[in-house]
Design an enzyme around this catalytic site. Structure first.
Site, PDB file in Angstrom:
ATOM      1  N   LYS A  96      -0.830  -2.804   4.341  1.00  8.23           N
ATOM      2  CA  LYS A  96      -2.123  -2.606   4.308  1.00  8.23           C
ATOM      3  C   LYS A  96      -3.335  -2.922   3.105  1.00  8.23           C
ATOM      4  O   LYS A  96      -3.880  -3.165   2.708  1.00  8.23           O
ATOM      5  CB  LYS A  96      -2.317  -0.782   4.382  1.00  8.23           C
ATOM      6  CG  LYS A  96      -1.539  -0.025   5.146  1.00  8.23           C
ATOM      7  CD  LYS A  96      -2.093   0.147   6.667  1.00  8.23           C
ATOM      8  CE  LYS A  96      -2.096   0.919   7.263  1.00  8.23           C
ATOM      9  NZ  LYS A  96      -3.381   1.527   8.473  1.00  8.23           N
ATOM     10  N   ASP A 101      -2.335   8.321   5.785  1.00  7.11           N
ATOM     11  CA  ASP A 101      -1.192   8.501   6.176  1.00  7.11           C
ATOM     12  C   ASP A 101      -0.212   8.103   4.405  1.00  7.11           C
ATOM     13  O   ASP A 101       0.862   8.476   4.592  1.00  7.11           O
ATOM     14  CB  ASP A 101      -0.417   8.021   7.203  1.00  7.11           C
ATOM     15  CG  ASP A 101      -0.308   8.907   8.691  1.00  7.11           C
ATOM     16  OD1 ASP A 101      -0.802  10.100   8.505  1.00  7.11           O
ATOM     17  OD2 ASP A 101      -0.388   8.294   9.306  1.00  7.11           O
TER      18      ASP A 101
END
Length: 398
Positions: free
Chosen positions: A75, A123
């Site tokens: 990410k 998350d």
């Protein structure tokens, strides 16, 4: 459970916008961005010949994203990149001239960035990237996290100066809340999922992920015959599948999207024939993949480029973590988090199912590629599941 792609647009050309964003030009753009970051080095490709032999396949290579830009996950390539692009665009408009990566450190660009606030739901990993990107350019970040996100993951984000906002409910609830609050306050939402009227920023996030497969294709001794990539809302899988489709055409590998069985929004979308929101159930151990509604943007790509969709049980994901932590023969140690090991878990599950193995044409000649999308981003949870701390596992490689 495996489902072959029988959707009407399977193997159709990518939407022109997706081909532009996720194709070679998009990969060039993220490559230029990474060249300007002093801390960037390509992540390693791990060859696992002993494991491949034990599984009855020809080769297994895993791209280890556990050290990507110091954030511990793939990410790092998405949110931070999108933030920098958005700052440069805002500054170019304000200053009336074209700017590039080198201008991010200028006083006038940083002054403009200091007036900007970037928000997202996470998350854990996407929020770290957005927060890091905001810190890099001198902007503010506000990160929305649902109740299921662990405190260690929240603390890792706060270290970049982000404001943390807790939201009741699921990841999908936090997406809605982040967008609502950002809109009310005039902030910029940097989401890794799309919705009607909101596609460009998620496409920039996905564009960042194309760096993974560009690096991998340079590192691999041969092109893979099979690829297994895990999915939450679908961004990473779509970015990899799009690049492979555009670069390799009819010679591209068999591409399988892997969902947690308890959060299988892409699998259920493939079964329904359209993007489908699924009911919230028991949480999955693969916490970074616990998403209940796919990104329409990612779905538009995967419906065309994924050969199969499958689900994997939590127990197999934990087994995958442990097998990578305790390698066979002279294979390297890999510290893979719960979600990071999910693509490899999909391979394990497929090989154990005679019908799936046959449907995917997995055999002794298969060259399989996967991505360990994160390391031990929650070290305490990792130790619970593996029985060793990340440091103890990594120490085996010393």
């Amino acid at each position: 459970m495996l489902l072959l792609n029988q959707l009407p647009d399977f193997r159709h050309p990518l939407h022109p916008t997706d081909a532009e964003t996720l194709g070679p030009a998009g990969a060039d753009a993220i490559e230029r961005h990474l060249a300007g970051r002093a801390e960037h080095v390509p992540t390693p490709l791990r060859a696992l010949p002993s494991l491949a032999a034990s599984l009855g396949i020809g080769a297994l290579h895993l791209k280890d994203e556990g050290q990507r830009l110091g954030l511990g996950s793939f990410k790092a390539l998405g949110g931070a990149y999108a933030v920098t692009r958005l700052v440069l665009e805002a500054a170019s408009e304000r200053l009336g001239r074209t700017l590039d990566e080198a201008d991010l450190t200028s006083a006038e660009v940083r002054a403009i960035a200091s007036e900007m606030t970037f928000a997202c739901a996470t998350d854990g990993n996407h929020g770290r990237s957005v927060a890091q990107g905001a810190e890099l350019v001198g902007a503010r970040s506000v990160i929305f996290m649902h109740a299921g996100v662990s405190e260690p993951r929240a603390a890792a984000i706060a270290r970049f100066g982000a404001e943390i906002v807790r939201v009741d409910g699921t990841y999908d609830d936090s997406i809605v809340e982040a967008a609502r609050v950002a809109n009310e306050n005039g902030w910029t939402t940097v989401s890794d999922t799309s919705w009607e009227g909101y596609e460009r920023i998620p496409s920039l996030v996905m564009q960042g992920y194309t760096a993974i497969i560009r690096e991998a294709l340079k590192q691999l001794p041969e092109s893979p015959t099979h690829v297994f990539v895990q999915a939450g809302v679908g961004g990473i899988a779509a970015a990899i599948a799009a690049q492979l489709s555009l670069l390799l055409g009819e010679n591209r590998p068999v591409f399988t999207v892997v969902d947690p069985a308890r959060a299988a929004c892409l699998f259920e979308s493939a079964r329904a024939g359209r993007p489908t929101k699924i009911a919230h159930g028991a949480p999955t151990v693969m916490a970074m993949l616990e998403c209940y509604e796919p990104s329409p943007l990612a779905w538009r790509v995967l419906s065309r480029t994924a050969d199969a969709f499958m689900t994997v049980e939590d127990a197999v994901a934990v087994e995958a973590m442990n097998r990578l932590a305790r390698p066979a023969g002279s294979d390297p140690v890999i510290v893979a988090g719960e979600s990071g090991a999910a693509g490899f878990a999909g391979l394990l599950a497929a090989l154990r199912d005679p019908q799936a193995r046959a449907a995917l044409k997995l055999d002794a000649t298969s060259r399989v590629f996967g991505i360990v999308t994160e390391g031990a981003t929650d070290p305490e949870r990792y130790a619970e599941l593996v029985g060793l701390t990340p440091a103890e596992v990594a120490g085996k490689a010393a």
